[in-house]
Design an enzyme around this catalytic site. Sequence first.
Site, PDB file in Angstrom:
ATOM      1  N   MET A  47       0.843  -1.204   0.000  1.00  0.00           N
ATOM      2  CA  MET A  47       0.000   0.000   0.000  1.00  0.00           C
ATOM      3  C   MET A  47       0.878   1.255   0.000  1.00  0.00           C
ATOM      4  O   MET A  47       0.417   2.339   0.352  1.00  0.00           O
ATOM      5  CB  MET A  47      -0.935  -0.017   1.202  1.00  0.00           C
ATOM      6  N   GLY A  48       2.135   1.084  -0.361  1.00  0.00           N
ATOM      7  CA  GLY A  48       3.016   2.243  -0.471  1.00  0.00           C
ATOM      8  C   GLY A  48       3.555   2.708   0.866  1.00  0.00           C
ATOM      9  O   GLY A  48       3.528   1.971   1.849  1.00  0.00           O
ATOM     10  N   ALA A  49       4.051   3.975   0.877  1.00  0.00           N
ATOM     11  CA  ALA A  49       4.803   4.484   2.038  1.00  0.00           C
ATOM     12  C   ALA A  49       5.888   3.445   2.356  1.00  0.00           C
ATOM     13  O   ALA A  49       6.005   2.944   3.483  1.00  0.00           O
ATOM     14  CB  ALA A  49       3.908   4.748   3.235  1.00  0.00           C
ATOM     15  N   HIS A  51       9.065   1.175   3.107  1.00  0.00           N
ATOM     16  CA  HIS A  51      10.166   1.209   4.074  1.00  0.00           C
ATOM     17  C   HIS A  51      11.012  -0.040   3.842  1.00  0.00           C
ATOM     18  O   HIS A  51      10.737  -0.839   2.939  1.00  0.00           O
ATOM     19  CB  HIS A  51       9.626   1.267   5.516  1.00  0.00           C
ATOM     20  N   GLN A  52      12.029  -0.218   4.698  1.00  0.00           N
ATOM     21  CA  GLN A  52      12.972  -1.311   4.500  1.00  0.00           C
ATOM     22  C   GLN A  52      12.273  -2.685   4.515  1.00  0.00           C
ATOM     23  O   GLN A  52      12.717  -3.620   3.853  1.00  0.00           O
ATOM     24  CB  GLN A  52      14.083  -1.237   5.554  1.00  0.00           C
ATOM     25  N   HIS A  54       9.320  -3.427   3.226  1.00  0.00           N
ATOM     26  CA  HIS A  54       8.865  -3.669   1.851  1.00  0.00           C
ATOM     27  C   HIS A  54      10.060  -3.995   0.946  1.00  0.00           C
ATOM     28  O   HIS A  54       9.991  -4.907   0.128  1.00  0.00           O
ATOM     29  CB  HIS A  54       8.181  -2.420   1.280  1.00  0.00           C
ATOM     30  N   GLU A 168       5.685 -11.690   7.054  1.00  0.00           N
ATOM     31  CA  GLU A 168       5.182 -12.327   8.285  1.00  0.00           C
ATOM     32  C   GLU A 168       4.721 -11.281   9.293  1.00  0.00           C
ATOM     33  O   GLU A 168       4.071 -11.601  10.267  1.00  0.00           O
ATOM     34  CB  GLU A 168       6.273 -13.203   8.909  1.00  0.00           C
ATOM     35  N   SER A 206       4.331   1.241   7.699  1.00  0.00           N
ATOM     36  CA  SER A 206       4.045   2.540   7.070  1.00  0.00           C
ATOM     37  C   SER A 206       3.416   3.484   8.082  1.00  0.00           C
ATOM     38  O   SER A 206       3.528   4.702   7.971  1.00  0.00           O
ATOM     39  CB  SER A 206       3.086   2.349   5.897  1.00  0.00           C
TER      40      SER A 206
HETATM   41  P1  AMP Z   1       1.513  -2.966   3.417  1.00  0.00           P
HETATM   42  O1  AMP Z   1       2.053  -1.921   2.511  1.00  0.00           O
HETATM   43  O2  AMP Z   1       1.508  -2.586   4.858  1.00  0.00           O
HETATM   44  O3  AMP Z   1       0.191  -3.528   2.943  1.00  0.00           O
HETATM   45  O4  AMP Z   1       2.541  -4.177   3.335  1.00  0.00           O
HETATM   46  C1  AMP Z   1       2.879  -4.763   2.117  1.00  0.00           C
HETATM   47  C2  AMP Z   1       3.616  -6.042   2.389  1.00  0.00           C
HETATM   48  O5  AMP Z   1       4.806  -5.737   3.124  1.00  0.00           O
HETATM   49  C3  AMP Z   1       2.806  -7.022   3.249  1.00  0.00           C
HETATM   50  O6  AMP Z   1       3.026  -8.335   2.765  1.00  0.00           O
HETATM   51  C4  AMP Z   1       3.393  -6.831   4.618  1.00  0.00           C
HETATM   52  O7  AMP Z   1       3.287  -7.975   5.445  1.00  0.00           O
HETATM   53  C5  AMP Z   1       4.840  -6.551   4.280  1.00  0.00           C
HETATM   54  N1  AMP Z   1       5.489  -5.833   5.374  1.00  0.00           N
HETATM   55  C6  AMP Z   1       5.057  -4.689   5.960  1.00  0.00           C
HETATM   56  N2  AMP Z   1       5.870  -4.366   6.973  1.00  0.00           N
HETATM   57  C7  AMP Z   1       6.830  -5.329   7.031  1.00  0.00           C
HETATM   58  C8  AMP Z   1       7.962  -5.566   7.872  1.00  0.00           C
HETATM   59  N3  AMP Z   1       8.264  -4.746   8.877  1.00  0.00           N
HETATM   60  N4  AMP Z   1       8.720  -6.645   7.620  1.00  0.00           N
HETATM   61  C9  AMP Z   1       8.410  -7.494   6.606  1.00  0.00           C
HETATM   62  N5  AMP Z   1       7.360  -7.331   5.802  1.00  0.00           N
HETATM   63  C10 AMP Z   1       6.572  -6.264   5.991  1.00  0.00           C
END
Ligand code: AMP
Length: 300
Positions: A47-49, A51-52, A54, A168, A206
């Site tokens: 969903m963007g924003a 970080h490391q 992602h 995870e 994010s």
């Molecule tokens: P999101 O943008 O929050 O929907 O996350 C996109 C993908 O990145 C999802 O599969 C999350 O589980 C993964 N993700 C988000 N934060 C982390 C993190 N700190 N470590 C590993 N994977 C992450």
Amino acid sequence: MQINANSLSLQAVNFQMMKVFARKHALNTLLAQKKEESFQLGLVPTMGALHQGHLSLIQSALKDNDCVVVSIFVNPTQFNNASDLNHYPRTLEADIKKLKTLSSPNIMVYAPEAEDIYGTTISKQSFNFDGLEHQMEGKFRPGHFDGVGTVVQRLFEIVQPNNAYFGEKDFQQLAIIRKLVELTKFPVKIVGCPISREKNGLAMSSRNVRLTDIEQTHAAKIFSVLKTTKEKFGTEDATKIKEWVDQQFENDPILTLEYFEISNELTLEPIDEKQDKMKYRAFIAVYVREVRLIDNIALN
Ligand code: AMP
């Protein structure tokens, strides 16, 4: 250059040499040219924003695949709280700069508007994930996993990846995506990736950009509680551990515990009696003032 998904034309925009698509048709036209028999395509939905956390998923995907599609889409159907959706950071330009730091010609960004995914009616499908959807996040965010299932299914249909990468960090989501693939028999391999953390242990998210420095420091308690839970799990029963966790947050001026569960890693059902050969995991959701964070840890 100011960009948003609206400003991207039908064709790919070459933003600092990164191919960015707002429309599935343009993305598919390019992918169709590349696909030959042994071509491996990876998908990293976000969903963007960025970080490391992602970026670590994208790095794994780059190792396994010839080409990686990173989708950046704040999916409205998985938000059950309008304020959370409105406050969700949208930073496409900065995201593309971060992707550039990976120095790979094999990344493509799919950053659509809702219409490209949903058509004119934004709605979510209703899923039965064999009960996985009723635990934890499902209890506190009704309809959330229907929204997740709907958008991930659409992304799989659009991108047709060989492999898809999920963190995870959202362990329940990962379990639900595996179930979705089992139920739909979609020909994609789901790869789970470990949680990336800040130096103080806080799981990268994010939503962390909404925290002040003091709140970020304070939020490190979430992981520290999880680590102690892991130590206690060897000798103490789950009820006692849950009481201890409740106490840790009872008089906290900043953090409010929403839930803490010790659950079977496969069914996500709360632990009853500890059984041999079963894997268990602790899951937690905490509000740092207005900002809701989740985390988890493997216990055995
Ligand atoms: P999101 O943008 O929050 O929907 O996350 C996109 C993908 O990145 C999802 O599969 C999350 O589980 C993964 N993700 C988000 N934060 C982390 C993190 N700190 N470590 C590993 N994977 C992450």
